[in-house]
Design a protein around this motif. Structure first.
Motif, PDB file in Angstrom:
ATOM      1  N   LEU A 128      -5.781 -23.179   3.215  1.00  0.00           N
ATOM      2  CA  LEU A 128      -6.292 -24.041   4.280  1.00  0.00           C
ATOM      3  C   LEU A 128      -5.800 -23.591   5.646  1.00  0.00           C
ATOM      4  O   LEU A 128      -6.595 -23.501   6.607  1.00  0.00           O
ATOM      5  N   VAL A 129      -4.522 -23.247   5.769  1.00  0.00           N
ATOM      6  CA  VAL A 129      -3.961 -22.771   7.042  1.00  0.00           C
ATOM      7  C   VAL A 129      -4.569 -21.422   7.407  1.00  0.00           C
ATOM      8  O   VAL A 129      -4.918 -21.183   8.580  1.00  0.00           O
ATOM      9  N   ALA A 130      -4.723 -20.543   6.442  1.00  0.00           N
ATOM     10  CA  ALA A 130      -5.258 -19.198   6.716  1.00  0.00           C
ATOM     11  C   ALA A 130      -6.731 -19.300   7.150  1.00  0.00           C
ATOM     12  O   ALA A 130      -7.167 -18.555   8.033  1.00  0.00           O
ATOM     13  N   SER A 131      -7.492 -20.194   6.562  1.00  0.00           N
ATOM     14  CA  SER A 131      -8.916 -20.303   6.914  1.00  0.00           C
ATOM     15  C   SER A 131      -9.122 -20.964   8.268  1.00  0.00           C
ATOM     16  O   SER A 131     -10.069 -20.642   8.966  1.00  0.00           O
ATOM     17  N   THR A 132      -8.246 -21.866   8.663  1.00  0.00           N
ATOM     18  CA  THR A 132      -8.420 -22.527   9.963  1.00  0.00           C
ATOM     19  C   THR A 132      -7.902 -21.671  11.115  1.00  0.00           C
ATOM     20  O   THR A 132      -8.374 -21.793  12.229  1.00  0.00           O
ATOM     21  N   SER A 133      -6.962 -20.778  10.875  1.00  0.00           N
ATOM     22  CA  SER A 133      -6.420 -19.956  11.953  1.00  0.00           C
ATOM     23  C   SER A 133      -7.323 -18.777  12.296  1.00  0.00           C
ATOM     24  O   SER A 133      -7.287 -18.261  13.400  1.00  0.00           O
TER      25      SER A 133
END
Length: 135
Positions: A128-133
């Motif tokens: 989730l963090v990797a996809s939003t950044s």
């Protein structure tokens, strides 16, 4: 007739039969004899103590860990005293060992499930963090 204040009063065998004598003249067991041929229930003849039934561990495993294995542990633990009372000492020990084994398996299964859940949540958070950044 006797009174309760005399020797052999109420509650006593009025015929003064030996409770450990053989069958009477009609083939019936005497007063106090076990008609089924099993030894009487009481202290075991080998001087061993009843094994720990591990019922508490089974209940705790059912509440806090894995329900199916905990229930099996409770059922095994509940049979220990019954088996011991009928003279099945080996069966009682086996049931106690099985109750402990299933309680331990229940705890191990609960720990394994929690580890897998933590790994899944960490991976989900990383994705989730990797996809939003990157967007």
């Amino acid at each position: 007739m006797t009174s309760p204040h005399e020797p052999g009063g109420f509650g006593q065998d009025p015929y003064h039969r030996d409770p450990y004598a053989g069958p009477n003249q009609y083939g019936q067991p005497q007063y106090g004899q076990n008609p089924y041929g099993r030894p009487p229930v009481g202290p075991n003849p080998y001087g061993r103590l009843e094994p720990e039934n591990n019922l508490v561990w089974g209940i705790l495993a059912t509440i806090f860990c894995c329900l199916p294995l905990g229930v099996v542990s409770i059922v095994k633990a509940a049979s220990v005293s019954r088996l011991w009372a009928v003279g099945d000492f080996a069966g009682a020990q086996q049931a106690a060992d099985d109750a402990k084994k299933f309680a331990i398996w229940s705890a191990v299964a609960a720990v394994a499930v929690w580890v897998v859940l933590v790994i899944v949540y960490v991976l989900f958070f990383v994705v989730l963090v990797a996809s939003t950044s990157h967007t």
